[in-house]
Enzyme design. Sequence first.
Site, PDB file in Angstrom:
ATOM      1  N   GLU A  94       1.582  -0.261  -5.161  1.00  9.17           N
ATOM      2  CA  GLU A  94       0.495   0.642  -5.543  1.00  9.17           C
ATOM      3  C   GLU A  94       1.105   1.929  -6.089  1.00  9.17           C
ATOM      4  OE1 GLU A  94      -3.237   3.211  -3.663  1.00  9.17           O
ATOM      5  OE2 GLU A  94      -1.627   2.482  -2.369  1.00  9.17           O
TER       6      GLU A  94
ATOM      7  N   ASP B  39       0.829  -1.189   0.000  1.00  7.68           N
ATOM      8  CA  ASP B  39       0.000   0.000   0.000  1.00  7.68           C
ATOM      9  C   ASP B  39       0.874   1.253   0.000  1.00  7.68           C
ATOM     10  OD1 ASP B  39      -2.609   1.309   0.340  1.00  7.68           O
ATOM     11  OD2 ASP B  39      -1.904   1.797   2.360  1.00  7.68           O
TER      12      ASP B  39
END
Length: 623
Positions: free
Chosen positions: A372, A343
């Site tokens: 990400e 993330d």
Amino acid sequence: MNTCMFDSKLLEYKKPFGAVPSGSFVTLRIYLPKNIAPERVSMILRADDRCDKEYPMELLEYTANENIYEVQFLPIEPKLYFYSFLYCTQGNCHTITSDAFQCGEVDTNSHWWQLTVYDHSMKTPQCFGKGIIYQIFPDRFCNSGTEKGPIPYGRSIRRDWGALPVFLPNEKGVFDCSDYFGGDLRGIESKLDYLQSLGVTCLYLNPIFEAHSNHRYNVANYKKIDPLLGTEEDFSSLCAAAKEHNIAVILDGVFNHTGSDSLYFNREGRYGEHVGAYRDSNSPYYPWYHFHEYPDNYDSWWGFETLPAVNETREDYLDFICRSEDSVIHHWMNAGASGFRLDVVDELPDVILDEINKAVKSHGEDCCVIGEVWEDASNKIAYSQRRRYLLGGQLDSVMNYPFRSCVLNYVRYGDSRQFLTTISSIVEHYPLPVLNCAMNPLSTHDTERALTALVGESSEGHDRPWQAQHHYLSMDDYESAIRMLKVAAVIQYFLPGIPSLYYGDEAGLSGYRDPFNRCCYPWGYENPDLVSWFQTLGQLRCSLGFLQHSDFTPLCVTSQICSFVRRMDERNQVFIVVNRTKDGAYFPIPKEFSGIEPLVLCGTYRPGLLSEYGALAFICCED
């Protein structure tokens, strides 16, 4: 002719095409008009951390109208380079550069060409398989009906599966994501046969660790499964059963911040009066955080006080996450995971990316690390630092948001220029091992559902009540969106990379952003035609394993027709054609496919003419 000719996408000018492994020769050729008559021609190579280096170019050959100059050089070090050309005549020197839309011209001030040089040892991890990635938001996919408990306080357990998630703030004015529908790991395991029918070879799960919100991006305990999802035994059982279905399981790693309501910070006091950095400055976790004024003024992710930021470069934090034998990474890899999606990877410094990669790869080179990244990850600058995500030793793959945007914009608006520019740029910039497994979504937990993005009114400037009011599409819009989604999915499933299907898209879910894009999977109320469509498309993708290692050649990209070829060799290639409009369209067929009967994926076809919202595949496959 009074312009210089160079096109980095053509082998006539640059060989090999695209990114190159370290230790490989690169040949560049530039065509100069006869009337220039230069005294010196050079290629200028630039990197962020060094001075420009000039490589003299030699006259290779000449024609009646132009002189052709060539240079060959050997980049040894994995690095991001940029290059331009220089010629000097009569004491004046001129630079030849390029921008994103045209070949280089004399004396422009636009961008230099990019050359990505990556570690020659990089390989595409096989955990992705040759099918598709399926992304699951765990609370909303499938509730097994297993008794949950003990349930942490502060959670609202919903009994109305399929209703809209809570979208209004609570009595304190806070949108706390505290409503849970009870999706769990056993529920996912019970649907593995269904997932396999979709061609799924890799599951990506949004966070599953204990956290006191339904999205679980505010981690409370890295080494414990959230009690509403099940137990560690349930996780290992899921991974083992998935493996029997040839499906790998990828976890979401949130390592830039924790929750304030966590074992490590404990602002809310859930874990006792003397546990966590907020409650005890002698806590072993205290040094992980940066307090300006203890305890209430501290660094947090984008200013959200419920997400205190950690110092990822601390030795004890690195040990906890990825270095020690029972670190978070090793713990879950040993339990059955095949890798991690990271993330907000732009927020993570290089040192932790390097260490996470080492930890994951210690369990096998076919395990993976996904990042990400919302932009072109090959040249990303974050916090004034050029990132080296794709050069080796960090990320195997990224969430390919540029592809998502250009595919949806093309299908909805006919934006052929952006489509071709974006696809070609990513294909040229990304190392092949990364490109071959780039995670290509049309929807995610952070974006509108594809159906809504294709026909819905923009949500910009509209609040959650407006989004709730417009959550369900009219029947006319819904039918149009289904046809458009089928066309978009054909493009998605045949572009370079791995198609990523967000749970429920195949069942016909619509919705704007959080929380409307995170509704429950509509078991028993699916759109059966759409499910069947994605099953057919997924199985076709699985049957054409050569796609994972095939070249991409665009042939025709207009506001109406998009066609391209994916080719590994003469015996393994596919020609894809889609018509994104409401009218029939003619298209040219390459001669090598002229004798092949096309597979009609949607719409109708007669020789050379494809109906509205139609898609065809002309397939050559030795299998």
